[in-house]
Scaffold this motif. Structure first.
Motif, PDB file in Angstrom:
ATOM      1  N   TYR A  78      98.333  81.919  41.918  1.00  0.00           N
ATOM      2  CA  TYR A  78      98.359  82.619  43.197  1.00  0.00           C
ATOM      3  C   TYR A  78      97.067  82.436  43.988  1.00  0.00           C
ATOM      4  O   TYR A  78      97.071  82.568  45.220  1.00  0.00           O
ATOM      5  CB  TYR A  78      98.640  84.106  42.971  1.00  0.00           C
ATOM      6  N   ASN A  79      95.973  82.159  43.343  1.00  0.00           N
ATOM      7  CA  ASN A  79      94.733  81.882  44.086  1.00  0.00           C
ATOM      8  C   ASN A  79      94.876  80.609  44.931  1.00  0.00           C
ATOM      9  O   ASN A  79      94.475  80.568  46.100  1.00  0.00           O
ATOM     10  CB  ASN A  79      93.565  81.738  43.113  1.00  0.00           C
ATOM     11  N   LEU A  80      95.470  79.598  44.305  1.00  0.00           N
ATOM     12  CA  LEU A  80      95.719  78.375  45.055  1.00  0.00           C
ATOM     13  C   LEU A  80      96.750  78.597  46.152  1.00  0.00           C
ATOM     14  O   LEU A  80      96.639  78.033  47.249  1.00  0.00           O
ATOM     15  CB  LEU A  80      96.175  77.265  44.099  1.00  0.00           C
ATOM     16  N   SER A  81      97.732  79.438  45.869  1.00  0.00           N
ATOM     17  CA  SER A  81      98.769  79.686  46.875  1.00  0.00           C
ATOM     18  C   SER A  81      98.197  80.379  48.099  1.00  0.00           C
ATOM     19  O   SER A  81      98.649  80.138  49.231  1.00  0.00           O
ATOM     20  CB  SER A  81      99.887  80.521  46.262  1.00  0.00           C
ATOM     21  N   ILE A  82      97.182  81.218  47.943  1.00  0.00           N
ATOM     22  CA  ILE A  82      96.547  81.874  49.091  1.00  0.00           C
ATOM     23  C   ILE A  82      95.841  80.846  49.973  1.00  0.00           C
ATOM     24  O   ILE A  82      95.972  80.845  51.206  1.00  0.00           O
ATOM     25  CB  ILE A  82      95.567  82.956  48.609  1.00  0.00           C
ATOM     26  N   VAL A  83      95.090  79.961  49.345  1.00  0.00           N
ATOM     27  CA  VAL A  83      94.362  78.941  50.111  1.00  0.00           C
ATOM     28  C   VAL A  83      95.331  78.023  50.849  1.00  0.00           C
ATOM     29  O   VAL A  83      95.167  77.728  52.049  1.00  0.00           O
ATOM     30  CB  VAL A  83      93.446  78.136  49.165  1.00  0.00           C
ATOM     31  N   VAL A  84      96.369  77.575  50.147  1.00  0.00           N
ATOM     32  CA  VAL A  84      97.336  76.682  50.774  1.00  0.00           C
ATOM     33  C   VAL A  84      98.081  77.383  51.895  1.00  0.00           C
ATOM     34  O   VAL A  84      98.371  76.793  52.948  1.00  0.00           O
ATOM     35  CB  VAL A  84      98.308  76.130  49.711  1.00  0.00           C
ATOM     36  N   THR A  85      98.386  78.659  51.712  1.00  0.00           N
ATOM     37  CA  THR A  85      99.106  79.413  52.744  1.00  0.00           C
ATOM     38  C   THR A  85      98.285  79.525  54.023  1.00  0.00           C
ATOM     39  O   THR A  85      98.818  79.392  55.138  1.00  0.00           O
ATOM     40  CB  THR A  85      99.456  80.808  52.216  1.00  0.00           C
TER      41      THR A  85
END
Length: 689
Positions: A78-85
């Motif tokens: 989810y940390n990566l998903s925040i950045v990508v979002t």
């Protein structure tokens, strides 16, 4: 003091000006209907192209969200998903702005494309109707933030929120939306080519653009390989878990155990100690399950590493297999794996032949001129050998070819200028030549209109060292205005013995002034004038040349060239007139000195004769008594002797003066007669003189 009265109220009969007559503010571009070929639209197309490429780089990052979070379990990063979002939302805003720009951009009516660019349709309703019928659906599908909605709204609302389900859902959504985002680039690419002519302005930029596209393809295949590897691993776990669940063993495998959210579950811990899922799904052991080309993701611990290492390893994997057309892939009998390998092979073949081929063409275009010059130089060498030119001539040809390449880099300036419109060509010639022409002192006396006419007809001239521009007696076909280098201008005045004059021409000087005299003659013949000087280059010379027919045209069209002011300027700065003036002054000075010496000798002779006669008269008076005593015979003898002495003294003085004159003539260089240069006929001088 004067009292101040209030202004009367406006009469109802007074006509008021409408608001349209008031000062209007400039309408912002977002309220205007834009020309598709305008600078704003062109610049925005380039910006949106870069944003679209970055979006294509961003979307495959969703494939890196599933990770191996523990033994036999998978989770979402989810940390990566925040950045990508965050970055994906910014990219979606660019797509939204692009849709708004399309509603504001006019289009060319299809019925008006018979000739020229066609007629623009500026009606907003017509623009909107055309856009809604054409590319609106594709742009809308590419703009919707579907991955963000699925990750943050859809998946949390589901009852079964396993990582495997989230992985499949996100991958499917990204793949579906990747298609319209990919197709948005094609019409944008064609539009940029149509308005600008090329994507990249330079060869290196074009090569970098194609290299970026190739890296993008490698990034896509590397990310796809990673997510397929995770799914392949989860598939193995599911198969083994299903086998254990069908067997009569306790504790039985639960599908929820394959999600990392159950790591702290006591049943899962107990199951993990007795299960054979980990042993049977080991990528290093192909006895139970064949991972094929996905085995490297687990044998090299790619699935459990951090995002930086994971990304670059997947990028390298995609780049390696695309460049080798998938020849190093060891596939299993799994159908999806085989199809993926075939796709890699075909994509590598197409991309390498197209993108790398374009990149090679761009890089070769940087050396195309150099290769053309090498071929031309080789042909020149072959021609000189076949014609058996002497070595000194061959060396002169080589120097000229080398110097021309250094100066122009193989660019034909005249052909480029001829292909441009007249007004543009005139402005370019003025920009290139006017400042240099004004460095010539003779041209400082001319007005701008005359200088523009001369600049329009000037052509560049290159000459190597020790090259004869013109020889004395040869016809003069052009005037040269020196920009760089030095020339030697010499004359023998038609081959007269004992005469030689040489001067050095530097930047700002000119030669070939005989042509100007010929052009200003109203009755000049077709025969070109003969050169009175020999002009030779001392160094490499860059100059502007004004040909005879061009100078004749300028002289016939502009009567201001016939003014007395230009006549005096021409005589002052002409080296031919300067040489004539110097020789004229030398002859006049020597004539003056000769006459001065003659007058001095004549004065000395007159003084000598007066002194002699005075002595004779004084002697005659003092001895008058003696003459009376001697008688008449002796007196006559003395008179004869005195007269003879006087004659001898006069002859001696004349001989002395003649010897001095002959000596002076012998020691003085006889200056041959130098004819005055032929000057123009200024009989047509106008009132502007």
């Amino acid at each position: 003091m004067h009292s101040i009265h209030p202004l009367p109220a406006a009469s109802p009969h007074v006509r008021r000006f409408p608001k349209s007559f008031s000062l209007r503010r400039k309408v912002p571009w977002w309220h205007q209907v834009l020309d598709p070929g305008s600078e704003i639209v062109t610049r925005w197309n380039f910006i949106f192209l870069v944003a679209s490429l970055l979006t294509l780089f961003l979307d495959p990052l969703y494939f890196f969200l599933p990770v191996i979070g523990g033994p036999a379990c998978m989770e979402i990063d989810y940390n990566l998903s925040i950045v990508v979002t965050v970055f994906r939302t910014i990219a979606d805003l660019f797509h939204l702005l692009h849709m708004i720009m399309k509603f504001q951009t006019a289009f060319v009516a299809p019925s008006s494309r018979v000739f020229g660019r066609g007629e623009l349709v500026m009606d907003r309703s017509a623009i909107a109707a055309r856009y809604l019928k054409s590319n609106f659906i594709i742009d809308l599908a590419a703009t919707l933030p579907l991955p963000q909605i699925v990750i943050w709204f859809v998946i949390p609302a589901l009852k079964t929120r396993t990582a495997d389900y989230a992985n499949h859902t996100i991958s499917l959504i990204v793949f579906i939306q990747y298609v319209p985002r990919f197709f948005v680039i094609f019409p944008l690419y064609r539009r940029i080519i149509k308005t600008s002519g090329a994507i990249a302005k330079t060869a290196w930029a074009g090569a970098a653009y194609n290299l970026v596209l190739y890296i993008l393809a490698s990034h896509i295949f590397g990310a796809s390989w990673y997510v397929l590897s995770i799914q392949r691993q989860h598939q193995c776990w599911s198969i083994e878990c299903s086998k254990e669940r069908n067997a009569t063993r306790s504790p039985s495998c639960n599908p929820t155990f394959l999600d990392c959210s159950s790591l702290n579950n006591p049943e899962r811990r107990f199951w993990l100690g007795v299960t054979k899922v980990l042993a049977n799904c080991d990528a290093q052991n192909d006895d139970y399950f064949q991972f094929g080309l996905f085995a490297d993701a687990f044998t090299n611990d790619v699935a459990s590493s951090n995002i930086i290492e994971k990304y670059f390893y997947c990028l390298w994997w995609g780049l390696r297999n695309l460049s080798s057309y998938g020849q190093n892939l060891a596939t299993s009998t799994f159908m999806g794996e085989i199809l993926f390998s075939i796709l890699i092979c075909l994509a590598g073949l197409v991309l390498f032949s197209h993108l790398i081929g374009n990149m090679q063409n761009y890089l070769q275009s940087t050396t195309a001129r150099l290769e053309e010059w090498r071929v031309k130089r080789r042909d020149t060498e072959e021609w000189m050998r076949n014609r058996q030119l002497p070595p000194e001539l061959q060396e002169r040809v080589r120097r000229f070819v080398q110097y021309k390449w250094i100066s122009t880099r193989g660019v034909d300036e005249e052909s480029i200028l001829r292909s441009l419109p007249l007004d543009t060509r005139r402005d370019i010639q003025r920009h290139l030549c006017l400042a240099l022409v004004r460095r010539v002192p003779f041209f400082e006396q001319m007005d701008n209109q005359l200088l523009d006419a001369i600049c329009e007809r000037l052509v560049s001239s290159l000459n190597t060292k020790e090259t004869y521009i013109v020889r004395e007696g040869d016809p003069v076909n052009e005037m040269l205005f020196i920009i760089r280098g030095q020339l030697e201008s010499s004359t023998t005045n038609g081959g007269r013995s004992g005469f030689f004059n040489s001067i050095t021409l530097r930047p700002g000087d000119f030669c070939g002034e005989e042509l100007l005299t010929w052009a200003l003659m109203p009755t000049s013949s077709l025969n070109l004038p003969s050169s009175t000087r020999t002009v030779k280059s001392l160094t490499e010379v860059e100059a502007f040349a004004l040909r005879a027919e061009d100078l004749k045209f300028v002289a016939s069209q502009f009567k201001r060239l016939h003014s007395k002011k230009l006549q005096h300027a021409f005589r002052y700065y002409s080296h031919q007139w300067r040489t004539w003036g110097a020789c004229f002054l030398q002859v006049a000075w020597r004539r003056y000195m000769r006459r001065k010496k003659e007058m001095e000798l004549a004065r000395q002779e007159d003084n000598y004769h007066g002194l002699v006669w005075d002595q004779e008269f004084s002697y005659w008076d003092g001895s008058n008594a003696d003459y009376k005593d001697d008688g008449a015979g002796r007196s006559s003898v003395d008179k004869a002797q005195q007269l003879g002495a006087t004659i001898l003294a006069s002859k001696f003085a004349a001989n002395t003066r003649r010897g001095i004159q002959q000596k002076a003539d012998a020691t003085t260089l006889q200056m041959p007669k130098l004819f005055k240069p032929e000057e123009p006929d200024f009989s047509t001088d106008q009132e502007d003189s």
